[in-house]
Write a protein that holds these residues in place. Sequence first.
Motif, PDB file in Angstrom:
ATOM      1  N   ASN A 217       1.908  29.914 -19.280  1.00  0.00           N
ATOM      2  CA  ASN A 217       3.180  30.604 -19.458  1.00  0.00           C
ATOM      3  C   ASN A 217       3.472  31.453 -18.230  1.00  0.00           C
ATOM      4  O   ASN A 217       2.561  31.940 -17.562  1.00  0.00           O
ATOM      5  N   SER A 218       4.740  31.591 -17.919  1.00  0.00           N
ATOM      6  CA  SER A 218       5.168  32.374 -16.764  1.00  0.00           C
ATOM      7  C   SER A 218       6.588  32.858 -17.014  1.00  0.00           C
ATOM      8  O   SER A 218       7.277  32.354 -17.903  1.00  0.00           O
ATOM      9  N   PRO A 219       7.063  33.841 -16.242  1.00  0.00           N
ATOM     10  CA  PRO A 219       8.455  34.287 -16.405  1.00  0.00           C
ATOM     11  C   PRO A 219       9.460  33.151 -16.220  1.00  0.00           C
ATOM     12  O   PRO A 219      10.463  33.076 -16.921  1.00  0.00           O
ATOM     13  N   THR A 220       9.182  32.254 -15.284  1.00  0.00           N
ATOM     14  CA  THR A 220      10.084  31.118 -15.071  1.00  0.00           C
ATOM     15  C   THR A 220      10.105  30.208 -16.288  1.00  0.00           C
ATOM     16  O   THR A 220      11.163  29.760 -16.741  1.00  0.00           O
ATOM     17  N   LEU A 221       8.921  29.934 -16.832  1.00  0.00           N
ATOM     18  CA  LEU A 221       8.828  29.093 -18.026  1.00  0.00           C
ATOM     19  C   LEU A 221       9.539  29.755 -19.200  1.00  0.00           C
ATOM     20  O   LEU A 221      10.202  29.081 -19.998  1.00  0.00           O
ATOM     21  N   ARG A 223      12.101  31.800 -19.046  1.00  0.00           N
ATOM     22  CA  ARG A 223      13.549  31.670 -18.855  1.00  0.00           C
ATOM     23  C   ARG A 223      14.029  30.263 -19.183  1.00  0.00           C
ATOM     24  O   ARG A 223      15.089  30.083 -19.798  1.00  0.00           O
ATOM     25  N   ILE A 224      13.252  29.251 -18.781  1.00  0.00           N
ATOM     26  CA  ILE A 224      13.628  27.867 -19.096  1.00  0.00           C
ATOM     27  C   ILE A 224      13.674  27.658 -20.600  1.00  0.00           C
ATOM     28  O   ILE A 224      14.612  27.060 -21.140  1.00  0.00           O
TER      29      ILE A 224
END
Length: 328
Positions: A217-221, A223-224
Motif C-alpha cells: 500500500n502507498s499514498p499513490t495506491l 488515491r487510485i
Amino acid sequence: MANPVMNSIVKDWSTQSTTPAGYPTMPGYQPASQQAQNPYGGAANPYGTEQAGYAGADRGPVYGVPQGAPAGYPAPAGYDDSMASYEAMMNAPAADSVDRGIMTYDDVVVKSLICFTLLLVGATVGWATGTIALGAAMLIMFASLVVTLGLALFIQFSKKVRPGLIVVYSLLEGFVLGVVSFAFESLYPGIVVTAVIATLVVIGVTLLAFTMGFVRNSPTLARIAGIGSLAFFIYYAVTFALSLTGVVNMVAVNNTKIWGIPLGVIIGVVAVFIGVVCLVRDFDAVKVGVSYGVPARFSWLCTFAIMTDVIWIYLEILKILSYFMRRD
C-alpha cells in the motif's frame, strides 16, 4: 468497492503515540517517569536518602527490610499483601491479545468465515427463489439491493462499529448475489462456477503477492483506489438510471468494440483492477491494525471492507465472462 472509512481509521492507527524506543504504545502505557512515583506521595524519605536500601526521596524503595535499619524495624503497612499480589501477578500466565481485547489476524479470519458463510446462505436462498419464481426473486432482489446500499453507506460512515448491521448486510447481499448468479447461469450455463474459481484465484494471488511484499500500500495506491471506486460508483449509478429511463441502451454501448474488444470487457478489467487495489489496501489495514493493537471490534470493519471488495471483483468477473460466452 473500497471502504472509505478505512482511510481515516488507518490514519488514526498510524498516528498513534509511540514509546521512547519508537515502538507503538499499548493500551494503558505510561512513560517510566510517570510510573516511578514515591509511595509516600512525594514526601521525603523518613529515613533520609543516605539510608542504605533507599535510592532517594523521588524514587520508590527497594522492597525488603532496609539495610542498616534499627532492630525490629516494622515492614511498611500492607507490605505482605503487596508482595503476595506481586507474586501472584508474576506467576499468572502472560496476557495474550484476547485478554487485552486487541485485534488479531485470527479475529479477522473468524469474522470473515462468519460473514462469508452468511453470504453463502443468502446466496443459496436467492438462487432457490430464482428457480421457483424468477420474476418475484428479481423484485425482492431490487428491494434488497436498495437496503444493502443504505446499510453499506451507514456502516462505512458510522462512528461506531456495528457488527449486527454487518451480519444483516451479509445475508441480504448474499440474496442479491444468488439471484444475479442464477440469472447469469440461466443465460450462460457454467458461468457461475468459472466466475467463482476466477475470483478465488484473483484473491489468492493478491493475498500471496501482498504477504510476500510484491505489492504494498502507498499514498499513490490509496488515491487510485479512492478515485477509481468513486468513479465506478458514479458510472454505474448514472448508467443504471439511463437504462431504466430508456435514454441509453447500455447493452449496445457495452457491446461496442474498441480494437476488437467489447467496451464492457475493457470496463470490467479496469473495475477488477480497482477492486484488487482496494483489496490490497484492506489487507494493509488489517496488518496496520494488528501491529498497533487496535480494539478487537475493528476486525468486523476490516471484514466488511474485504467482503465488499470480493463481491465487487466477483460481479465484474461475472460480467466479463458473459461477453466471451456471448461471442461464442
